[in-house]
Design a protein around this motif. Structure first.
Motif, PDB file in Angstrom:
ATOM      1  N   ILE C  87     -15.400  -2.634  68.469  1.00  0.00           N
ATOM      2  CA  ILE C  87     -15.751  -3.967  67.798  1.00  0.00           C
ATOM      3  C   ILE C  87     -14.501  -4.909  67.774  1.00  0.00           C
ATOM      4  N   ASN C  88     -13.506  -4.150  67.538  1.00  0.00           N
ATOM      5  CA  ASN C  88     -12.049  -5.267  67.407  1.00  0.00           C
ATOM      6  C   ASN C  88     -11.748  -5.709  68.764  1.00  0.00           C
ATOM      7  N   ASP C  89     -11.893  -4.951  69.732  1.00  0.00           N
ATOM      8  CA  ASP C  89     -11.515  -5.159  71.311  1.00  0.00           C
ATOM      9  C   ASP C  89     -12.472  -6.416  71.586  1.00  0.00           C
ATOM     10  N   LEU C  90     -13.701  -6.340  71.405  1.00  0.00           N
ATOM     11  CA  LEU C  90     -14.689  -7.434  71.649  1.00  0.00           C
ATOM     12  C   LEU C  90     -14.366  -8.734  70.933  1.00  0.00           C
ATOM     13  N   ALA C  91     -14.037  -8.473  69.783  1.00  0.00           N
ATOM     14  CA  ALA C  91     -13.644  -9.630  68.780  1.00  0.00           C
ATOM     15  C   ALA C  91     -12.316 -10.446  69.407  1.00  0.00           C
ATOM     16  N   MET C  92     -11.604  -9.635  69.872  1.00  0.00           N
ATOM     17  CA  MET C  92     -10.328 -10.220  70.411  1.00  0.00           C
ATOM     18  C   MET C  92     -10.864 -11.256  71.747  1.00  0.00           C
ATOM     19  N   CYS C  93     -11.631 -10.555  72.501  1.00  0.00           N
ATOM     20  CA  CYS C  93     -12.023 -11.709  73.761  1.00  0.00           C
ATOM     21  C   CYS C  93     -12.816 -12.676  73.147  1.00  0.00           C
ATOM     22  N   GLY C  94     -12.884 -13.172  71.536  1.00  0.00           N
ATOM     23  CA  GLY C  94     -13.558 -14.137  71.225  1.00  0.00           C
ATOM     24  C   GLY C  94     -15.032 -14.225  71.339  1.00  0.00           C
ATOM     25  N   ALA C  95     -15.645 -12.659  71.431  1.00  0.00           N
ATOM     26  CA  ALA C  95     -16.962 -12.260  71.492  1.00  0.00           C
ATOM     27  C   ALA C  95     -17.461 -11.987  70.173  1.00  0.00           C
ATOM     28  N   ARG C  96     -18.889 -12.138  70.112  1.00  0.00           N
ATOM     29  CA  ARG C  96     -19.530 -11.722  68.982  1.00  0.00           C
ATOM     30  C   ARG C  96     -20.111 -10.260  69.390  1.00  0.00           C
ATOM     31  N   PRO C  97     -19.739  -9.283  68.710  1.00  0.00           N
ATOM     32  CA  PRO C  97     -20.380  -7.962  69.387  1.00  0.00           C
ATOM     33  C   PRO C  97     -21.753  -7.791  69.016  1.00  0.00           C
ATOM     34  N   ILE C  98     -22.413  -7.124  69.998  1.00  0.00           N
ATOM     35  CA  ILE C  98     -23.999  -7.195  69.545  1.00  0.00           C
ATOM     36  C   ILE C  98     -24.410  -5.719  69.824  1.00  0.00           C
ATOM     37  N   ALA C  99     -23.667  -4.685  70.583  1.00  0.00           N
ATOM     38  CA  ALA C  99     -23.993  -3.457  70.735  1.00  0.00           C
ATOM     39  C   ALA C  99     -23.315  -2.628  70.903  1.00  0.00           C
ATOM     40  N   LEU C 100     -23.290  -1.238  70.536  1.00  0.00           N
ATOM     41  CA  LEU C 100     -22.164  -0.070  70.831  1.00  0.00           C
ATOM     42  C   LEU C 100     -22.951   0.854  71.455  1.00  0.00           C
ATOM     43  N   SER C 101     -22.086   1.908  72.199  1.00  0.00           N
ATOM     44  CA  SER C 101     -22.507   3.036  72.750  1.00  0.00           C
ATOM     45  C   SER C 101     -21.676   4.215  71.999  1.00  0.00           C
ATOM     46  N   ALA C 102     -21.906   5.277  71.779  1.00  0.00           N
ATOM     47  CA  ALA C 102     -21.321   6.457  71.309  1.00  0.00           C
ATOM     48  C   ALA C 102     -21.183   7.681  72.114  1.00  0.00           C
ATOM     49  N   GLY C 103     -20.282   8.047  72.750  1.00  0.00           N
ATOM     50  CA  GLY C 103     -20.409   9.214  73.722  1.00  0.00           C
ATOM     51  C   GLY C 103     -19.303  10.276  72.907  1.00  0.00           C
ATOM     52  N   TYR C 104     -19.760  11.567  72.806  1.00  0.00           N
ATOM     53  CA  TYR C 104     -19.141  12.570  72.180  1.00  0.00           C
ATOM     54  C   TYR C 104     -18.743  13.614  73.043  1.00  0.00           C
ATOM     55  N   ILE C 105     -17.498  14.117  73.005  1.00  0.00           N
ATOM     56  CA  ILE C 105     -17.158  15.418  73.556  1.00  0.00           C
ATOM     57  C   ILE C 105     -16.726  16.390  72.577  1.00  0.00           C
TER      58      ILE C 105
END
Lengths: 363, 85, 346
Positions: C87-105
């Motif tokens: 979420i923070n990485d997206l915000a640092m681009c000036g973006a409003r985060p709208i969705a995430l994926s989560a991959g687990y190992i």
């Protein structure tokens, strides 16, 4: 932080700097012995603030830096053994040996662990009775009491699986070697405050008299260093030689007797090779007869490993203060903290590392 | 190698082998420290700690000396002195 | 909120290989545990990919993997970290985060209860930031082939029209603002590893910065030039990267860097420089000089910006270099970190 922040004040620093400038009638060449002091000087920018009046030359005050190549190779030979848990302070892990460093040994599967106290290594030995725990004992007199206590504890506990690879060095013989050298141009010394907290400073008095130099025992915070430099300048301007103490809050002339007592029991003086400088008689410590069973070199049979220093690394010249790190052709190019040619670039107290991290200017 | 940090002794107690250990507070964090080399240190005293060992007790009076010295040279402040850049 | 793990723990107290195999056990893991924790309308479709409605324009797209050791620490766990981080990485681009994926190992043998706690933390983090986890994946590897749990999160965000933030927009004269006290996260992790105890309980600063960024963007508009979250490598590394990209110099004041007292104490003992220690809930912002006071005041009004401070400025001299003025008035060059100061901190 009490006893730290007070010694970092800007106004007090300005006053001391102004006093140094006022009192120095000519440019003086001073050496600080301890790597921790080197780092404070460069990190705070003191060397450049005083550049007109004082040339600061950095001495061999980094025990990691002066650890000979072959000692690293011996450490690596031991660390590679599957039964060994090899423990060390963090600094030693990236110091290059003839081919590898300890960090690479770790990457290859060796059990190499960082500890912050030698007592942690003893605890590891207690908890892992089926493994051999070895502690890499590198340091000046400051660390000898801690290492002595660790070995003593191991003996008290009857531990069969603890040993120490000893590479201790002593400051006064190194200072004597520097002072006695033809190329020496250092006029005054800042002695290492914590070494003297343990050992006192009476050992330096004969040196000061024999070589006609002022020596001031100095602390590690910016105000300590500026105050110490001012005291040396005062002595130089007055033509006074001898030993004075700036770090009075932690150091007295006789030092810490309790610490010295155990060091004398657990260790004895030995000849040592200083990386880049060569052999200096009785300039180091080895385990005494009473504690010889804890010597890792003997236990693992690595005492015969020898090595030659790479010619390109000017560590020795730099550690004697004859050249500055940026005068080394390899500085910042062939030799960087990621791929160091020698220890002063890697060790947290090395002069080359200090210049690389705090004072490197673009070509 | 010379890294010695001042901290305040919070408590003292011998460990299983009889060696005196202490808890020392460094500006809000406490750590266990071997106190064997400063047997006269008491709770409330400040010590210099190096690799988990107290190697020296800090003298409060002595700690103030550099500031007294600065005060004494401060009286010469009316002299025009160059400022550091 | 159902705080009890919905998976029949008695049957499977630990993750087994079949949980990543795509069969019945995999389905049970997703249906009961992941949906149970952070399920939503999009995720519950459980198709190969999530379908999202997005406005025309620019999107920001970011990915990050998390291997932090230890996975549980004061102030969060690897799950909350993973959600906040992307979420923070997206915000640092000036973006409003709208969705995430989560991959687990996952490593075979990983405790199911721990996985549940991780998923719950992710749910809280995601809900707190208003960003759903809409798709994911789970793989399980043999014991010894992974260290417990690794998570990758990837996210998309919408960049509002007119927002253009990046190092190239840095301008000589800009002021550098940090959103609060630094070095806390790295020190908290070190303290767990090294057995340091704190008088007041110190917790990781891991947090989602998107709403703080919304406020800054709203206040500053085009006067906001650069945003960066100083994670691994700390504030120093973030500034060095920006100076290099922007081909400008940066000058900072050691005395101006906000650091908690206990964190400073820990740095002294461990021999660490707070400038280089990781943060997980902080940002640095480069703002036009005239806008800085306004932006600072607005940040102070936000819970994550109370201790925001101006720490330096952008200059035309020494391009690509960051110089710090020391407490006593001297100068030092701030270099990029070489090697691992603190491994596996994020």
């Amino acid at each position: 932080m009490k006893y730290v922040d007070e010694y970092r004040g800007e106004e007090e620093a300005r006053k001391l700097i102004a006093e140094i400038r006022r009192r120095a009638t000519r440019k003086w060449t001073l050496m600080e012995i301890c790597g921790g002091q080197t780092h404070t000087l460069i990190r705070s920018g003191i060397d450049r603030l005083l550049a007109d009046n004082i040339e600061l030359v950095h001495g061999p005050g980094c025990p990691v830096c002066v650890t000979p190549l072959e000692m690293i190779d011996r450490a690596i030979a031991i660390a590679r053994r599957p039964e060994v848990i090899f423990t060390s302070f963090g600094d030693m892990l990236r110091v290059p040996g003839s081919e590898l460093d300890l960090l690479s040994v770790k990457a290859q599967g060796g059990d190499v662990r960082i500890v912050y106290s030698p007592l942690d290594a003893v605890k590891l030995a207690q908890r892992n009775p089926d493994r051999q725990v070895v502690f890499f004992a590198v340091g000046f007199e400051t660390t000898a009491p801690a290492n002595a206590m660790a070995v003593h504890q191991a003996q008290q506990l009857g531990l069969q699986n603890f040993s120490m690879l000893v590479s201790h060095v002593l400051v006064p013989p190194a200072m004597e070697a520097l002072l006695g050298s033809e190329t020496n141009r250092v006029q005054g010394f800042l002695a290492a405050g914590h070494v003297c907290a343990v050992m006192g400073y009476w050992e330096y008095e004969p040196l000061a008299t024999k070589y006609d130099v002022p020596i001031v025992v100095t602390g590690f915070e910016p105000l300590d260093l500026l105050h110490g430099i001012l005291m040396v300048v005062d002595m130089l301007e007055a033509g006074r030689v001898g030993v004075e103490n700036q770090y009075v809050r932690a150091v007295n002339r006789g030092g810490n007797q309790h610490a010295q007592d155990l060091v004398v029991r657990v260790f004895q003086p030995a000849d040592r090779k200083w990386r880049g400088i060569g052999g200096i008689p009785r300039s180091g410590l080895e385990l005494s007869w009473e504690y010889r069973e804890f010597d890792a070199e003997a236990r693992f049979g690595v005492g015969d490993i020898r090595a030659e220093e790479p010619a390109e690394c000017l560590a020795g010249v730099i550690l004697q203060g004859l050249k500055k790190p940026f005068e080394c052709p390899a500085f910042g190019t062939a030799c960087t903290p990621e791929r160091p040619l020698g220890a002063p670039m890697v060790s947290t107290e090395g002069a080359c590392a200090a210049y690389y991290h705090y004072a490197r200017v673009p070509a | 190698m010379c890294l010695g940090v001042p901290g305040r002794v919070v408590s003292l107690a011998p460990d299983a082998t009889g060696m005196t250990m202490g808890r020392v507070n460094f500006s809000g964090i406490t750590k266990e420290v071997c106190m064997a080399y400063v047997p006269d240190a008491e709770v409330g005293d400040y010590v210099v700690v190096h690799v988990g060992f107290a190697i020296s007790k800090i003298g409060e009076a002595e700690a103030g000396e550099v500031f007294e010295y600065l005060r004494s040279i401060g009286e010469l402040d009316e002299l025009a002195v160059p400022q550091p850049e | 909120m159902n705080a009890v793990c919905p998976l029949p723990i008695a049957d499977y107290p630990q993750v087994v290989l079949a949980h990543g195999g795509g069969g019945r056990l995999s389905k049970q893991l997703v249906d009961s545990l992941f949906l149970g924790a952070y399920g939503n309308d999009i995720l519950s479709v459980l198709h190969d990919g999530a379908i999202l409605d997005v406005p025309a324009g620019r999107i920001a797209f970011s990915t990050d993997s998390f291997v932090i050791d230890p996975p549980f620490f004061p102030g969060g766990n690897i799950g909350s970290l993973a959600v906040h981080g992307t979420i923070n990485d997206l915000a640092m681009c000036g973006a409003r985060p709208i969705a995430l994926s989560a991959g687990y190992i996952l490593e075979e043998g990983f405790p199911m209860e721990d996985l549940w706690q991780v998923a719950l933390a992710m749910k809280e983090a995601a809900a707190g930031a208003g960003v759903p986890i809409v798709t994911g994946d789970t793989k399980v590897v043999d014991r010894g082939k992974a260290d417990g749990i690794f998570i990758n999160t990837t996210g998309v965000g919408i960049i509002p029209p007119g927002v253009a933030i990046g190092p190239r927009r840095a301008t000589a004269g800009d002021l550098v603002v940090v959103s609060g006290q630094v070095a806390t996260h790295g020190i908290v992790i070190m303290s767990v590893r090294e057995g340091l105890e704190f008088e007041t309980e110190l917790v990781s600063d891991s947090a989602a910065l998107n709403t703080l960024v919304d406020d800054i963007v709203d206040e500053a508009g085009a006067d906001l030039h650069v945003l960066r979250d100083p994670t691994r490598g700390g504030v120093a590394s973030a500034l060095c990267e920006i100076a290099a990209s922007a081909e400008l110099g940066i000058r900072i004041n050691e005395a101006a860097l906000p650091v908690m007292e206990e964190v400073r104490g820990a740095c002294e003992i461990l021999g660490l420089d707070p400038l280089y220690v990781a943060n997980e809930g902080k940002l640095v912002a480069f703002v036009a000089r005239d806008a800085a006071d306004r932006v600072l005041a607005r940040m102070h009004d936000h819970p994550l910006g109370r201790d925001a401070a101006i720490i330096g400025e952008v200059v035309a001299s020494h391009p690509g270099r960051v110089i710090q003025r020391s407490r006593i008035g001297g100068e030092r060059v701030v270099e990029m970190l070489s090697g691992e100061q603190l491994p596996r901190i994020c």
